[in-house]
Motif scaffolding. Structure first.
Motif, PDB file in Angstrom:
ATOM      1  N   VAL A 492       0.888  -1.311   0.014  1.00  0.00           N
ATOM      2  CA  VAL A 492       0.081  -0.116  -0.045  1.00  0.00           C
ATOM      3  C   VAL A 492       0.896   1.274  -0.078  1.00  0.00           C
ATOM      4  N   HIS A 493       1.717   1.334   1.035  1.00  0.00           N
ATOM      5  CA  HIS A 493       2.384   2.833   0.954  1.00  0.00           C
ATOM      6  C   HIS A 493       3.438   2.968   0.051  1.00  0.00           C
ATOM      7  N   LEU A 494       4.126   2.025  -0.394  1.00  0.00           N
ATOM      8  CA  LEU A 494       5.254   1.984  -1.521  1.00  0.00           C
ATOM      9  C   LEU A 494       4.317   2.210  -2.939  1.00  0.00           C
ATOM     10  N   LEU A 495       3.291   1.022  -2.861  1.00  0.00           N
ATOM     11  CA  LEU A 495       2.429   0.905  -4.155  1.00  0.00           C
ATOM     12  C   LEU A 495       1.946   2.311  -4.608  1.00  0.00           C
ATOM     13  N   ASN A 612     -10.947   1.893  -5.467  1.00  0.00           N
ATOM     14  CA  ASN A 612      -9.418   1.467  -6.341  1.00  0.00           C
ATOM     15  C   ASN A 612      -9.063   2.992  -6.564  1.00  0.00           C
ATOM     16  N   SER A 613      -9.783   3.885  -6.793  1.00  0.00           N
ATOM     17  CA  SER A 613      -9.283   5.172  -6.955  1.00  0.00           C
ATOM     18  C   SER A 613      -8.287   5.767  -5.956  1.00  0.00           C
ATOM     19  N   LEU A 642      -2.521  -2.016  -8.273  1.00  0.00           N
ATOM     20  CA  LEU A 642      -3.480  -2.360  -7.461  1.00  0.00           C
ATOM     21  C   LEU A 642      -2.853  -3.554  -6.609  1.00  0.00           C
ATOM     22  N   PRO A 643      -3.276  -3.393  -5.472  1.00  0.00           N
ATOM     23  CA  PRO A 643      -2.822  -4.791  -4.473  1.00  0.00           C
ATOM     24  C   PRO A 643      -3.630  -5.856  -4.903  1.00  0.00           C
TER      25      PRO A 643
END
Length: 666
Positions: A492-495, A612-613, A642-643
């Motif tokens: 999440v954070h790096l993505l 998702n946005s 997206l994860p």
């Protein structure tokens, strides 16, 4: 500003060219950002009278403003096509027929002329009146030939001091509307009534103040069934009625509300009346980024790109402070030290407030930048008071504190028994942990670095700007915990950092206000959807809520430590680490947002809302509707990464599923 003659503008319209220009005489401004089947017109937004005619007026400039419609030109320019009159209605009134365009002697009880109307003034006024309406007719003809129909929204304002108490904020004139056109006007009226204004009641009615008998509405609605013109009068709650001085905050909210309403109305009109086949909202508002937004975005990014609140708030003497605290038998409040600031928070605040956000025309973008500038200013205030009790009050103002529902959910989780399988997890070495992180980069679709840091107050930390994961040196990790951290920190954070770098606006890398709540909520949700959320982890989040609540009630470090250690059974090292998270900087309330953010996102999932946005960058739940609109308008781009758990969630553990379902989301 580009200058084009009346004939040059007509030629560009016939060719379907986009442009922004005024006429050489300065009488009108035409802006065409995109050829779509609706436009806005401001007939009385201007105040100009040629200097050579000024001496003919008994009514001077500042007196004329009262009966003009100041700032309606800005409202008209919310549309992809806008035609704005820049001359005063006292020079010629565009909402009257040509033979009645000049007021004879007085208007609204005020004498206008020093004597008679000069012949050269009359000739010039009538020429400009004719020119404006001829250009409007040319534009309407072009749009009708392209789309079969055109909608004209005719924007005005009125003085409430002359009206009865309770006059509506929005008055729509229906005098020249037939039955079908009235249906669209009714849709517009309903949508206008939903707008929210600060400290102001919002009502929208037909024909209460004015009936819409002006020349523009008469011509347009009588000219053809293919032209619909709806006059809209707005009560001057957004400015001083006599002087025209703007009330900026009220006006910004008005612009945001009207931008959305006009877009919805144009969409409704297009579906029912035109041959436009693509009914996307983004096609009915201005597309693209103007130069002023990009300039401000670059300047803002340059100012705060290296601003990292967490790196300053984390103590540099955490280990030595822990040893000293435990040696005192938990009776001496630790004194934390912090690295020296490399920036001047006062200077940063001054520069932030010098950014010219008023040049951003799009009301939603302007609002986002306004809020973001204020948020970074609040963070600067925290740094100014780093290490003092005042830091706590600044943190409280920015992050808030747990409410009754947060505390109830935390207590629910803390009363749950331990999961029988969680105590049997084998630990992995730091080297193995690093390898597991690095192996995950292939699944995520981007690479990042992993290193150890002995001064972390958490087990892992994402350094977004460097695409780096730091692991606390000496921490013990089970295989499942490493997987949870991978999905949290990298997934999440790096993505979202990677996705933010694809955006045309660097603001998405800097972070929207309160993005901590959303980022951490997404990260915990990703742990859950990947099947790596544990009872221990949920209780840890619950303890953070309770610890912040204890601090907010006045407990000091020692009292919170004993609450965690003795009342909640947390062993000393973990109780110290959690207490340090809460009291670093002088009192950091941020940690309750992990559970709070998860709850907010669970509610949206229950409602089947597509979130998702939120992965386009460092976003905030509060801005999700605006983010989606900006993506539709191609100002922002959809998230590239997206994860996987959000796309293909794990069935999960039955006990964890039960706990998640037991959390109150309403």
């Amino acid at each position: 500003m580009l200058e084009l003659t009346f004939e040059q503008m007509q030629e560009k319209i016939r060719r379907g060219q986009t442009f922004t220009a005024c006429t050489p005489d300065g009488s009108l401004l035409l802006e065409i950002q995109d050829y779509l089947p609706y436009l806005m017109v401001a007939l009385h937004g201007g105040h100009a009278v040629p200097p050579e005619f000024e001496k003919a007026y008994a009514l001077k400039g500042e007196q004329r403003v009262t009966e003009e419609d100041p700032h309606t030109d800005q409202l008209a320019r919310l549309a992809p096509i806008s035609l704005v009159a820049q001359d005063s209605r006292y020079f010629y009134d565009l909402n009257r027929p040509l033979d009645q365009a000049l007021y004879p002697r007085d208007a609204w009880g005020l004498a206008i002329w020093q004597g008679g109307i000069p012949k050269d003034l009359k000739k010039e006024a009538l020429r400009r009146h004719q020119q404006f309406h001829d250009l409007l007719k040319c534009l309407a003809a072009k749009l009708v030939s392209t789309y079969e129909s055109v909608l004209i929204l005719d924007i005005h304002s009125y003085n409430s001091s002359r009206q009865a108490v309770g006059a509506p904020l929005f008055n729509l004139g229906s005098h020249f509307l037939n039955k079908d056109k009235k249906k669209l006007a009714e849709f517009l009226r309903r949508e206008l009534s939903k707008i929210q204004m600060p400290n102001l009641p919002v009502t929208a009615e037909f024909d209460v103040v004015f009936q819409g008998k002006g020349y523009l509405s008469q011509w347009a609605n009588s000219e053809s069934e293919q032209i619909t013109c709806i006059p809209i009068e707005i009560k001057k709650v957004f400015c001083d009625e006599e002087k025209g001085e703007l009330f900026p905050l009220a006006f910004e909210e008005l612009k945001k509300g009207m931008a959305d309403v006009f877009s919805k109305t144009a969409l409704q009109f297009s579906k029912k009346t035109t041959n436009l086949k693509l009914y996307k909202k983004r096609l009915l508002v201005s597309k693209g980024l103007d130069e002023e937004v990009l300039k401000l975005d670059q300047a803002f990014f340059k100012m705060v790109n290296n601003f990292d609140l967490l790196s300053h708030v984390n103590p540099i003497n955490l280990e030595s402070a822990k040893k000293k605290f435990l040696k005192s038998r938990n009776k001496s409040i630790p004194v934390f030290r912090y690295r020296q600031l490399r920036l001047d928070p006062f200077l940063l605040k001054r520069k932030l407030f010098e950014l010219p956000i008023e040049k951003i025309r799009d009301p939603h973008l302007q609002g986002i930048y306004r809020d973001s500038i204020l948020a970074f200013s609040q963070k600067a205030d925290m740094l100014i008071h780093l290490g003092s009790r005042e830091f706590y009050y600044q943190s409280l103002a920015y992050f808030g504190e747990p409410d009754a529902m947060d505390i109830a959910n935390a207590q629910f989780l803390l009363h749950c028994p331990e999961h029988p399988k969680e105590g049997t997890k084998a630990f992995v070495s730091p080297e193995e942990a690093k390898k597991m992180f690095q192996a995950a980069s292939a699944d995520l679709g981007f690479s990042f670095k992993v290193e150890e840091n002995r001064n972390l107050v958490s087990d892992a930390l994402a350094i977004n700007q460097k695409l780096l994961i730091q692991l606390r040196k000496g921490a013990q990790f089970s295989t499942q915990k490493i997987q949870a951290l991978i999905h949290h920190e990298a997934g999440v954070h790096l993505l979202t950092t990677k996705n933010a770098r694809d955006q045309p606006l660097k603001l998405m890398s800097l972070g929207l206000p309160q993005n901590t709540r959303t980022q951490e909520g997404l990260a915990i949700l990703n742990e859950y959807l990947s099947g790596n959320l544990t009872v221990v982890r949920l209780k840890e989040l619950a303890l953070r809520v309770m610890a912040v609540s204890q601090m907010a009630k006045g407990a000091d470090f020692i009292e919170v430590f004993h609450f965690l250690n003795e009342t909640q059974g947390l062993e000393e090292n973990k109780a110290f680490t959690l207490s340090s998270r809460i009291f670093r900087g002088g009192g950091f309330t941020k940690d309750f947002l992990y559970l709070n953010g998860l709850i907010s996102l669970l509610k949206l999932r229950q409602e089947e809302t597509n979130i998702n946005s939120l992965f386009i960058g460092k976003t905030s739940l509060e801005y999700l509707p605006v983010i989606e609109q900006l993506i539709e308008r191609r100002i922002l781009v959809p998230p590239k990464h997206l994860p996987q758990p959000f796309l293909h969630p794990s069935e999960g553990d039955q006990i964890i599923n039960f706990l998640i379902q037991g959390i109150k989301c309403a």
